[in-house]
Design a protein around this motif. Sequence first.
Motif: not given
Length: 415
Positions: A393-415
């Motif tokens: 779970r600790a690593l899952e949170i890390t993955r969200l904070w370092f990678h997934q959350n900024p990708r989602t918030l800034y729509s980086l998959d399409e930009r």
Amino acid sequence: MDRRDQESIARELALEMAALPVIDSHEHLPSEEEAVRKQADVLTRLYCHYSITSAVTAGLPGDRLALKDTSIPLPERWARFRPYLDAIRDTGHARAAQLTARHLFDVDDINDDTYIDLSEKLQAGNRPGSYKRILGGCCGIERVLNQGAWDDGPQGWAVQVYRGFMGLAGGVHSAWTSWRAEHDAPTGPREWVTLWLERLLARGVVGLKFAASLPLECVENTEAERLFKKLAQEEIELTEGCQLGAWIMHEAIRQAPAFRLPVAVHCGIIWNNWGDFRTLDPLRLIPLIQKHRNTQFDLYHGGIPWMREIAVMANQYPNVWLNLVWCHQISPYMTESMLNEWMDLVPANKIIGFAGDNCDGPEKTFGVLMMARENIARALAVRVLRGQMNEERALEITRLWFHQNPRTLYSLDER
Ligand SMILES: [Zn+2]
């Protein structure tokens, strides 16, 4: 019962984190050509910017910029800085410099005997390809959200968070002049903002940047239209230009979600000496956050020193994200301790864990990223040790904070 201690769990977590991809959610980096053109040394790349602010606070007299003026020989600049180094060597910013020296340049301590050797190593690495080598290779950074001259355009490695609306409270005239140099006149202020945002999107911009000191009041729409007509006819007064500027800032915040542009807001502590950081209290933003519920607000710097207030904001308002940009080097201890309070209050998908926030070159981002991993690992290790969370779970949170959350918030998959 877990017989390990917090530090050993944190070390294991930090090691695992080092293999994960990273989004660097905020930098002020110049283009690589510009960085390479400038001389790299200990005072232009490591004990630079924030550490110079600490040195001024410690008593450094005179012009702070002289420390970075490479027309002055390095030994002379070092001699000016050196008396204050002992006072500031335990600050968070200095630690980022020391970690970079140790782990990126193999220089264990920055002192009278090593600063020249370290500076030569910095300069030797200051060549084309250094951004890819340091930020991509050594740091594992996948994308950079930059607010400096470095911009790789749409879908590029470095994309921009646009700062051009930030200063409009001080008047709209120069923005209008540069707009008119390239574009036709819009029919009204609302259309101007729409066209402006469309152009930004076409350039690959992924977000808008403001400061928490922005004006909270603005004129009514009909008044903004009247002022806009005066602007178009070159008849606008200075105070009216400021009023229209404030209206445009609010209108950009209102329209931002239609363009899927999050609104990043500088909150709290200021990088330089003598500013009044009370003007950057994140609590000021609450009426704006309540009013524009579809706009996504990315609140920077943990709001330091309002890190508890900002956590309550992220708890209460679904349109608020918290960004740890700069926190890791402002105060590692503060960051480590506030994170467990944040985790109590804020959903894991609303925190952005890392950004270098450096201005002069890519090197120090390496040390800041090491600190980010340390701080976050130590905070998570407390929960692992108490049996409230397992490592997975600790690593899952890390993955969200370092990678997934900024990708989602800034729509980086399409930009
Ligand atoms: Zn910044």
